[in-house]
Motif scaffolding. Sequence first.
Motif, PDB file in Angstrom:
ATOM      1  N   ASP A  21     -15.969 -10.804 -18.852  1.00  0.00           N
ATOM      2  CA  ASP A  21     -14.705 -11.028 -19.552  1.00  0.00           C
ATOM      3  C   ASP A  21     -14.475  -9.858 -20.508  1.00  0.00           C
ATOM      4  O   ASP A  21     -14.528 -10.003 -21.724  1.00  0.00           O
ATOM      5  CB  ASP A  21     -14.767 -12.358 -20.321  1.00  0.00           C
ATOM      6  N   PRO A  22     -14.223  -8.663 -19.935  1.00  0.00           N
ATOM      7  CA  PRO A  22     -14.227  -7.448 -20.759  1.00  0.00           C
ATOM      8  C   PRO A  22     -13.018  -7.312 -21.663  1.00  0.00           C
ATOM      9  O   PRO A  22     -11.891  -7.603 -21.271  1.00  0.00           O
ATOM     10  CB  PRO A  22     -14.247  -6.325 -19.714  1.00  0.00           C
ATOM     11  N   LYS A  23     -13.294  -6.889 -22.890  1.00  0.00           N
ATOM     12  CA  LYS A  23     -12.232  -6.586 -23.846  1.00  0.00           C
ATOM     13  C   LYS A  23     -12.557  -5.245 -24.502  1.00  0.00           C
ATOM     14  O   LYS A  23     -13.707  -4.985 -24.866  1.00  0.00           O
ATOM     15  CB  LYS A  23     -12.113  -7.684 -24.898  1.00  0.00           C
ATOM     16  N   GLN A  24     -11.548  -4.404 -24.645  1.00  0.00           N
ATOM     17  CA  GLN A  24     -11.756  -3.056 -25.162  1.00  0.00           C
ATOM     18  C   GLN A  24     -12.186  -3.085 -26.629  1.00  0.00           C
ATOM     19  O   GLN A  24     -11.681  -3.883 -27.411  1.00  0.00           O
ATOM     20  CB  GLN A  24     -10.478  -2.222 -25.022  1.00  0.00           C
ATOM     21  N   GLY A  25     -13.132  -2.199 -26.955  1.00  0.00           N
ATOM     22  CA  GLY A  25     -13.492  -1.986 -28.347  1.00  0.00           C
ATOM     23  C   GLY A  25     -12.701  -0.812 -28.897  1.00  0.00           C
ATOM     24  O   GLY A  25     -11.787  -0.287 -28.256  1.00  0.00           O
TER      25      GLY A  25
END
Length: 428
Positions: free
Chosen positions: A202-206
């Motif tokens: 469940d990738p979310k940008q840093g």
Amino acid sequence: MNSPKKDGDNDVPVKDPVKYGELVILGYNGSLPSGDRGRRKSRFALYRRAKANGVKPSAVHILNTPQDSKAVHSRGQHSISFTLSRNQTVVVEYCHDNNTDMFQIGRSTESPIDFVVTDTSGDGKEGEDPSVAPSTISRFACRVVCERHPPYTARIYAAGFDSSKNIFLGEKATKWKNPDGHMDGLTTNGVLVMHPLGFPEDPKQGLWREISVCGDVYALRETRSGPTRGKLAEGESSALRDGSLVDLCGATLLWRTGEGLMRAPTLRHLEALRQELNASRPQCPVGLSTLAFPSLPRSHSLEERQPWVYLTCGHVHGRHDWGQRSEGAVVPAEGEGSTTRRECPLCRSVGPYVPLWLGCEPAVYADAGAPTHAFVPCGHVCSERTTRYWAETPLPHGTHAFRPICPFCSSALSTPGWTRLIFQGPID
């Protein structure tokens, strides 16, 4: 399994070495255009070495004469030199560290570099000729230091040690003394890092950050090579996570941990998806011919049964001349968009018409889903989650801009950066 380091290097035992992870250059779709050779390749696996080669800070010397500097450097130890003025240099000596392994990345082909990286152009080609466009990647760009014991944490640092085991920050380089007294600095074009959250499930940008020579984390400078460092990002770490991105100002690397790679799709899995898609016998609605994706690793030239797509609507066809809106169009090579505007025979929408190419670099996949979506405008095909993630992940571009790219060819993506593919099954 042997280490991917230099030929003749017996640094890694053959029997089951620990794999820290892999660095993958975005934009090459599985291999360099000229082929992977020696230390110049599209991906680099980091294994635990037979003997630790890491280093850690030890003595600090404040030097006032060139003779003092020569005496320190003649010891043959690793060191970082901070030139404060013509008459004063601070040299931090480094001693051997039994608990870490060090791997160096940069443009130089000298022996201290483990992974040779050259500039990536916007069409997945290597930047080989510096007379055309001088490289912006440092010769000794960065170093990754891995702990030899679980959890095998890998940390990134700006700059690498040269053949004389030195990192040299001259008078004009951005450098400073921290409140605790230790010196630190930044490289000319900087080493930028982005740690995503929850990659790949469940990738979310840093946030994009800059890494210092000593591994501290800072907010970005106003421009890529600006003279003033950003604010210290307190509480943030240079430890790489699965999916971390490292930008060297000319090439962007993806870090996959050993554990993450075990969960990622393999080339064999991607080949099975290709065969499954071809077995469904998708057809061209105009020519009624059966379409088929070429085998992996992909061919570099178009094949007769290669699928093509109208990017505006996603309808998949074979190659045909129906509905052209411009003359003198050139057939695009892999990863290239098309300036040709064509009208889709099924829905009458007008837009680019390009061949489809399967994404062959498993490390950039966010899941092992079916190849149902394509990047726009290049036509590389992969899973829905993968296209959505990369289309929503801006990468550094130029001195202070950011833009999303296709991870398979590094083409700048449109808005939106992907389309859902609509295949027509066989009539019979």
